[in-house]
Structure formats: structure tokens, C-alpha cells
Design an enzyme around this catalytic site. Structure first.
Site, mmCIF file in Angstrom:
data_model
loop_
_atom_site.group_PDB
_atom_site.id
_atom_site.type_symbol
_atom_site.label_atom_id
_atom_site.label_comp_id
_atom_site.label_asym_id
_atom_site.label_seq_id
_atom_site.Cartn_x
_atom_site.Cartn_y
_atom_site.Cartn_z
ATOM 1 C CD GLU A 99 -2.871 -1.351 2.271
ATOM 2 O OE1 GLU A 99 -2.879 -0.445 3.139
ATOM 3 O OE2 GLU A 99 -3.593 -2.359 2.339
ATOM 4 C CG HIS B 231 -9.689 -6.038 0.380
ATOM 5 N ND1 HIS B 231 -9.902 -7.264 0.987
ATOM 6 C CD2 HIS B 231 -8.398 -5.709 0.654
ATOM 7 C CE1 HIS B 231 -8.794 -7.661 1.589
ATOM 8 N NE2 HIS B 231 -7.866 -6.736 1.406
ATOM 9 C CD GLU C 74 -4.364 -8.126 1.120
ATOM 10 O OE1 GLU C 74 -5.252 -7.512 1.758
ATOM 11 O OE2 GLU C 74 -3.169 -7.774 1.104
ATOM 12 C CG ASP D 20 -12.500 -9.359 1.143
ATOM 13 O OD1 ASP D 20 -12.580 -8.299 0.484
ATOM 14 O OD2 ASP D 20 -11.840 -9.438 2.196
ATOM 15 C CG ASN E 281 -0.524 -6.811 -1.838
ATOM 16 O OD1 ASN E 281 -1.055 -7.361 -2.790
ATOM 17 N ND2 ASN E 281 -1.087 -6.766 -0.643
#
Length: 463
Positions: free
Chosen positions: A161, A238, A266, A268, A202
């Protein structure tokens, strides 16, 4: 002089693998179907899951993590504040436990994460270090962690990030002190500690082509031109139901064209809770879109979902009123999203809802529990009086004249003219034989709060 202790590969945990296999034999999701990991192995893809070491005490949680996934990621155990809460004091318990679990179950381990502004101990974030001092702190942390797991962890999220939404660099202690070169420096330090590891940057909201992913692309291109050891990018993913970027495949492709591996790290896909059956189906379609975008590009290494089941997801704590984002529900049962992944990987689409009830195999009790001049509160109890379970119940009726439903609970209620449908939510969508479910709603009415003349459960008339 810095000293490190390289972790020895555990050799005594074969019984854990045997236990996982014994547990998996009774899995209701996969009694006759190949697992996600088996399907992914056929494509040479990573099918990963983020795991919290302490939750491995839950047998069902551990069973799913072992049976369904060929890769695991530490959810929190390798983040800086956990692994080195005080300078020079390293805590390896959670990290080692998950590595041991992965080795016992024949899984790869994806390391997360080395340099990140969040979950950073105050002694780093507020340490007031000069540039040379902070570089020394980074070198100690990165080299110690990567060296310890050099025989165990194949991939690392080295920097996490780094960007703001507009593509500018995030204002972190690392950027303020060292400038943007802290990223190259971190990668070089990780490479020095383990020359065989594949090193990634990432970030989130970089799944499609936008200002943030453009900045990541320019950074990656620059680092490669300089010979910095960068091997891939992680797209966190996400996401929100209905908002999978249409440019996701093109975005993966452009990074792959640089010679980089791309991993969905990651995944979801959250929705408002409780999720309705329509939302779960829309979510499943979105999971399919993500897998299709990855599998269409040779350089996409695979997908990791961020958690085993909805019961342990991070989302409700950060986004109140949202969640139900993972392929397994709060009871660790597979959702439509699970079967969407299964089908995308070449399996089938799941068992489906099964046969519905026959006429007379259900009964409905309609009770006015409170009434006033132009309103009422109604409770409805639906009972399955048949011999087969009803998976995904939907109760339909015709609204009496002069009535309008104004709110509902424990079911998703929709109205189309006089036609009304109530559907089960995530925790009550299945009606076993002899089982019942109660939901309620409030109506505004003119005249009396009359009951409907009849009900149908999944198309079958009820008593």
C-alpha cells in the site's frame, strides 16, 4: 553484527496432515467433488487463503484451509507490530505455527508483509529516526524475517500500500524519511536475504486501470529498468458486489507484459448484510469475473481469498453493515461464491438448491402481533412439513388490497405490485425437514390488516 536464526523445516507434523485428511472425508461440500486446490493444481495456479494461526484450533476452519487451498498467507502474524513489537524482540510463534501447518498439508506459503505503514509498532512509526537509522531498522527487520523463512516462504509482499488513490505516494514514515527509493531499498534488502524468493509490491484499488494502478505500473516499469529485484505485483481485490472493474483483465495483462507475475492476493467481495439470495448470486457472478480475468492471462499466478469464512472476516469491523464477503458462510458452509470458483476452475457449479417441496409439504402461520389505526406488525412462520430439505427458501403471496409493507426483518422482502416475495437470509436460508423459520414485517393499511389468501414456498402451495 546482526545474527539471525534460520528456521528449520518441521519434520514431525505428518499426523496433522493425516488429521486434516480424516476431517475432509466428512466434508459436506466436497464429498464427491474435487477440491479447489485439486482443480487449481491442474491449471498450475495458486489457490490461496489467508489464515489466522489461532483459529486453527477450530477443526472446521483448519479442515477447509487444509483441504481447499494449495497456498496459505499469514493474515496478521508476519506484520511488523506482531513479529517485532519491540526493537530486536521477535515473536515467531504465530508465523511458525502457520508454516508448520502448511508444510504438514503440502501447501506453499505466501509471506505478508514486510514494509507497511499500518500495523506498524510505535517504536518505528514515531521513532524519529534519521534516514540512515531508519534504513538500518528496515534492514534488520527485513533480513531477519526473510532469512528465518528462506526455506519456507516462496513469495513475499515486500512493500504494501505505497500509493494514495490519486497515484501519489502515501505519506508514511518510510516515504517521509527516505523518499520513494525506500521501495527499491526494501526489495534489494529482501533479495539479499533470500535470492530465491519472488518479491512483490501489493496494493488495493489497483484491480482496474485507474490513476492508482497507473502509478503502480510506472513504478514497476521504473524499478525493472533499474534492475531492482521485483518479480510481481499483488492486486488485493477487496471488492464490492457489482463493482468488479471491467478493465481488470486488461490491467493484469499490462503488468504481465512487463514480465511480472500478477497475483490476486486478498480477494473478498462484500455486500450489505444480511445478504439476500440475489446478492449471493450476484457475488458468485463477481467471483467468476475475477477468476476469468486472471485465468485469461498467462502471467496471472492465481488467487488468494482473504479469510476462510464470513465468521472471521475483517470487513464488518471496518465497514459496519457490510460483510458476507467470502466463499464460506458464518457456519463454514460453501456459498454460491464457492461453487462459482469451483466452476471457473473447471469443476461443476455445485449441487444447486435440489428439488423443491411438493404441494402441502409446508405450512404458514400468519400472526398480527401489534395493530394500530393504519398499521400493523406481522410475524410469519414457515414450516417444512415434507421429507426433503429446502435450500434457499422463497415464500410468495399476494398482498391484500390497501396494504403496503414498509419494513421487514429476518428475511429479504420484495414487492412488485401486489406480488410479495420473502427470501431467507444467510443464517436461515435452509429449512430442514420439520424445521421452521420466522420473519416479520410492518405494514401500512387502510381498513383491516387482513391475511393473504394463500402462500407458496418455492412454487408449492402451503397449508
Amino acid at each position: 553484527m546482526k545474527t539471525t536464526t534460520r528456521r528449520r523445516t518441521a519434520r514431525f507434523l505428518a499426523p496433522v496432515f493425516a488429521l486434516a485428511l480424516a476431517l475432509s472425508a466428512g466434508s459436506p461440500a466436497q464429498a464427491e467433488d474435487p477440491s479447489l486446490r485439486d482443480l487449481a493444481d491442474r491449471h498450475g495456479l495458486r489457490m490461496g487463503v489467508a489464515v489466522s494461526a489461532h483459529l486453527l484450533d477450530n477443526a472446521r476452519y483448519a479442515e477447509i484451509a487444509a483441504e481447499q487451498y494449495n497456498s496459505v498467507t499469514h493474515e496478521n502474524e508476519l506484520k511488523w507490530e506482531t513479529v517485532q513489537p519491540q526493537r530486536g524482540q521477535f515473536n515467531w510463534s504465530g508465523g511458525d505455527r502457520l508454516v508448520d501447518f502448511a508444510q504438514a498439508n503440502g501447501q506453499d506459503v505466501y509471506g505478508h508483509t514486510l514494509v507497511w505503514h499500518s500495523q506498524l509498532p510505535s517504536w518505528v512509526a514515531d521513532g524519529g529516526f534519521s534516514a540512515p537509522e531508519l534504513e538500518g531498522v528496515m534492514e534488520e527487520h527485513i533480513s531477519t524475517v526473510v532469512d528465518r523463512y528462506a526455506d519456507d516462504i516462496s513469495h513475499w509482499d515486500v512493500v504494501n500500500e505505497a500509493f494514495n488513490e490519486d497515484g501519489s505516494f502515501r505519506d508514511t514514515v518510510f516515504y517521509r524519511t527516505l523518499g520513494e527509493d525506500y521501495i527499491a531499498t526494501s526489495l534489494e534488502m529482501a533479495h539479499a536475504a533470500d535470492p530465491d524468493a519472488r518479491l512483490f509490491i501489493n496494493d488495493y484499488n489497483v484491480e482496474g486501470i485507474n490513476a492508482k494502478s497507473d502509478a503502480l505500473y510506472e513504478l514497476a516499469s521504473s524499478l525493472l529498468d533499474r534492475g531492482v529485484p521485483l518479480h510481481g505485483v499483488g492486486l488485493q481485490s477487496h471488492l464490492i458486489v457489482g463493482q468488479v472493474p471491467s478493465s481488470m483483465q486488461a490491467n493484469i495483462q499490462r503488468f504481465a507484459d512487463l514480465g511480472l507475475e500478477v497475483v490476486v492476493t486478498e480477494l473478498d467481495i462484500r455486500t450489505n448484510t444480511p445478504a439476500s439470495e440475489q446478492q449471493l448470486q450476484a457475488q458468485a457472478a463477481d467471483y467468476t469475473r475475477v477468476f476469468q480475468a486472471c485465468m485469461a492471462v498467462d502471467g496471472c499466478g492465481g488467487v488468494t481469498v482473504w479469510g476462510v469464512g464470513d465468521a472471521n472476516s475483517w470487513i464488518p469491523d471496518v465497514f459496519p453493515g457490510q460483510g458476507d464477503a467470502l466463499p464460506y458462510d458464518h457456519q463454514y458452509q460453501p456459498k454460491p461464491a464457492y461453487w462459482a470458483m469451483h466452476e471457473a476452475l473447471g469443476g461443476d457449479g455445485g449441487p444447486g438448491p435440489g428439488p423443491g417441496p411438493g404441494d402441502g409439504d409446508c405450512s404458514v402461520t400468519y400472526t398480527v402481533v401489534n395493530r394500530w389505526n393504519q398499521g400493523a406488525v406481522i410475524d410469519v412462520t414457515v414450516r417444512n412439513t415434507g421429507t426433503a430439505a429446502v435450500d434457499g427458501w422463497s415464500l410468495a403471496w399476494t398482498r391484500p388490497a390497501g396494504q403496503q409493507i414498509t419494513s421487514a426483518w429476518n428475511a429479504t422482502v420484495t414487492q412488485d405490485g401486489s406480488a410479495v416475495t420473502a427470501e431467507g437470509v444467510s443464517w436461515n436460508r435452509t429449512l430442514p425437514p420439520g424445521g421452521s423459520v420466522t420473519f416479520g414485517f410492518q405494514i401500512a393499511h387502510q381498513g383491516q390488516a387482513d391475511a393473504p389468501s394463500g402462500f407458496e414456498l418455492n412454487g408449492a402451495a402451503c397449508d
